[in-house]
Design an enzyme around this catalytic site. Structure first.
Site, PDB file in Angstrom:
ATOM      1  CB  SER A 175      -2.356 -10.746  -7.655  1.00  8.76           C
ATOM      2  OG  SER A 175      -2.774  -9.473  -7.218  1.00  8.76           O
ATOM      3  CG  LEU A 201      18.501   2.553   7.351  1.00  4.78           C
ATOM      4  CD1 LEU A 201      19.452   2.475   8.526  1.00  4.78           C
ATOM      5  CD2 LEU A 201      18.949   3.629   6.395  1.00  4.78           C
ATOM      6  CB  ALA A 211       4.787  -8.088   3.737  1.00  2.00           C
ATOM      7  CE  LYS A 217       6.893   7.334   2.698  1.00  2.00           C
ATOM      8  NZ  LYS A 217       7.831   6.741   3.641  1.00  2.00           N
ATOM      9  CD  GLU A 261       9.610  13.193  -1.036  1.00  2.49           C
ATOM     10  OE1 GLU A 261      10.263  12.170  -0.783  1.00  2.49           O
ATOM     11  OE2 GLU A 261       9.959  14.022  -1.900  1.00  2.49           O
TER      12      GLU A 261
END
Length: 646
Positions: free
Chosen positions: A349, A485, A371, A417, A579
């Site tokens: 981790s 996607l 990532a 975001k 959201e």
């Protein structure tokens, strides 16, 4: 082998029968010429003409068979007979007639001109008739069976469209009938292509579907840009027709335009944006011979990064992931595909300081693609402290290790975001960007040793890293893009699963919009950004126009062969915690600078107090590890002043 032998025997039998037919046709043709010349009465044919006929006709017939054989008239597949076969029959007949006339005139006797004229004409007609009769019978049969075939429309009356049309017409297994073409070229409107009308332009697609009762549409315009294809597909999507698309112009250039080359229209085709084109030479130059570490290497983005990196000759590729199943899957795939790749797969981790420092100390990576992150917005709203531990603190520890052990470049995977975030996940990704900007600035200012305070605060290491930090030269950059996607947790797999289960398909809000890109595009951007990096940049992909999630869901239902709100219902569940209706690629204060790639831009970093930020980060770590969820949101608003919880 038995099937091949049977086919050969069948072809051999047909050739023998065809030779026999030609032989008797030629004998009959010249007898009929004499018969017609003398008023259709056999008794009136003079022996001075009939005897030479008998003496020469059988030899001439054999000569014709030899010429026909040399002209490959017995090797054609006559069910596909066309212009080329017709030319070969004409040439063969002309050659044999000329030889016959010359031979008869010089060595035998002079025959009536009508003998050669009607004889040659009848020979040509009989030889041609048997060969094209098969096609004629098939044509009649196809017309009789056309009522049972699926009506098809081809969009594009150019070379590709005509190739698709011919392939459908000649196919023995496709139960399809091309009823019309659609083309925006007005010069073609009202004309026919082999009896099939060019009905009009794109504005008449819906009318044509109703007029011809179309069930299937082929889009055969390989040279069309992404916007044109999107517009055409969106019109077609208003119908209930099955949609097929020709992937690209490569098939046209290689002559491989067939029905088998067509693929079902995917959601990616409806995005209306050309795919990002990375400079592979630059990427190879960047990755070849380097030791490269990918954290979160088993995830959607991480695994694709590993695939593309493995293809560009790294000295060593290190996959680092906390989830052993994901890491194992990509390890097996890369070992199978690149058996000579120096691949290391490690479990651990990024939150574990000792583990991450040990990895960097042992392998000394040249480039890091970070990532590893928690990314599910609703889940992170329920576990904000875990989001900060993994995303913010995990990035800090990985970036610190990169700086200490001489990593040349650190590339952070960020998200849109992070722009004016309304949720914890987005706010943590913004803190990750700020970490990269802070580290990069401290290195430029020659004050990298000041960063060690937060790391040593945990008392997880007894080592003194000040000397390494003073010599640090790592370049830190962030790459920001939208929704991917097909990635784990994205809406496409969710919608597909809901459609497979018969619905309903759940959309949070009818007006919610998002930017989308494919996984290869995202990775292309990350790799390209690594090449362009000079330190401190936030790279942004031009993702085209945003897509309404409601439209995306309905398109996916149609592409699956169903009608929205008829076969599969669309239901609105309401916005989830954290959201927002739309995502932004840049903050208002940021500007855009172009790169060599027109689809990649650099956002101008927003200035902030780095020293104060590092102190806040220290306090944020304390609160996160104490699991104080009430205080953590208040602190995040102080650390990220653009964060406004929804």
């Amino acid at each position: 082998m038995k099937n091949k032998k049977t086919i050969f025997e069948h072809w051999h039998l047909i050739s023998v029968l065809l030779v026999a037919y030609d032989y008797f046709s030629i004998v009959l043709a010249y007898f009929l010429a004499l018969f017609i010349r003398f008023d259709g009465r056999f008794s009136l044919i003079p022996s001075q003409y009939f005897e030479p006929y008998k003496q020469t006709i059988f030899i001439y017939a054999v000569l014709c068979i030899v010429v026909f054989w040399l002209m490959r008239l017995y090797k054609s597949i006559w069910r596909f007979a066309s212009y080329n076969e017709l030319i070969r029959v004409i040439n063969s007949t002309a050659i044999t007639i000329v030889l016959y006339v010359v031979y008869m005139s010089i060595f035998v006797c002079r025959m009536p001109i009508s003998y050669y004229f009607f004889g040659g004409l009848t020979q040509f007609a009989l030889v041609l008739a048997i060969r094209f009769s098969y096609r004629f019978v098939l044509l009649l049969r196809s017309k009789q069976n056309s009522k049972d075939k699926k009506n098809v429309m081809i969009i594009g009356a150019g070379s590709a469209g005509q190739m698709i049309y011919r392939d459908i017409k000649m196919s023995s297994y496709l139960e399809e009938k091309v009823c019309c073409f659609i083309d925006d070229n007005t010069n073609k409107h009202g004309r026919d292509i082999d009896g099939v009308p060019v009905f009009g332009g794109r504005d008449r697609i819906l009318e044509a579907v109703n007029t011809f009762e179309i069930k299937k549409i082929y889009l055969a315009i390989p040279s069309a840009d992404a916007h044109t294809k999107r517009d055409l597909l969106n019109i077609c999507n208003e119908t209930s027709c099955e949609l097929m698309n020709l992937p690209g112009i490569y098939q046209l250039a290689t002559g491989q335009v067939t029905v088998n080359q067509m693929k079902k229209v995917s959601v990616e085709d409806l995005l209306g944006r050309d795919p990002i084109k990375a400079d592979m030479h630059q990427i190879y130059e960047q990755l070849n011979g380097k030791v490269i570490l990918v954290t979160g290497g088993g995830g959607s983005i991480g695994s694709e990064l590993c695939r593309q990196i493995a293809a560009h000759g790294p000295k060593q590729l290190i996959i680092f992931d906390v989830y052993e199943n994901n890491a194992y899957d990509i390890q097996l795939e890369l070992k199978r595909k690149y058996p000579n790749l120096n691949l290391v797969t490690l479990i651990g981790s990024v939150r574990d300081s000792r583990r991450i420092m040990g990895v960097f100390e042992k392998y000394r990576p040249d480039i890091v693609y970070h990532a590893a992150a928690h990314k599910y917005v609703p889940l992170m709203e329920d576990s904000p402290c875990e989001a900060i531990k993994n995303n913010t603190i995990g990035t800090y520890k990985t970036a610190f290790a990169a700086m200490v052990y001489g990593c040349k470049r650190f590339v952070l995977i960020s998200t849109d975001k992070a722009v004016n975030p309304t949720n914890i996940m987005g706010a943590t990704k913004r803190t990750c960007e700020m970490i990269c900007q802070s580290f990069n600035q401290k290195i430029k200012d020659g004050k990298a040793e000041e960063i060690s305070q937060l790391f040593t605060h945990e008392n997880e290491s007894d080592k003194d890293y000040l000397s390494e930090l003073r010599n640090a030269k790592t370049e830190f950059v962030a790459v920001r893009f939208g929704n991917v996607l097909g990635s784990n947790g994205s809406v496409i797999p969710l919608f597909k699963k809901q459609i497979e289960n018969g619905g309903p398909v759940t959309v949070t809000h009818p007006d919610i919009i998002r930017y989308f890109m494919t996984i290869p595009e995202a990775v292309g951007l990350v790799l390209q950004a690594g090449y362009y990096a000079k330190g401190g940049e936030i790279f942004v992909l031009d993702m085209g126009e945003p897509v309404k999630i409601d439209t995306l869901a309905r398109n996916l239902i149609r592409l699956s062969g169903y009608k929205p709100d008829v076969d599969i219902k669309v239901e609105y569940s309401g916005l989830r915690p954290g959201e927002k209706l739309f995502e932004e690629k840049l903050m208002a204060e940021e500007g855009l600078t172009k790169t060599e790639n027109d689809l990649i831009h650099i956002g101008r970093p927003i200035p902030f107090d780095i020293d104060n930020y590092l102190k806040q980060l220290d306090e944020l770590m304390d609160v996160a590890y104490n699991n104080d969820e009430l205080k953590i949101r208040e602190m995040m608003q102080e650390v990220v002043n653009t964060y406004h919880p929804a």
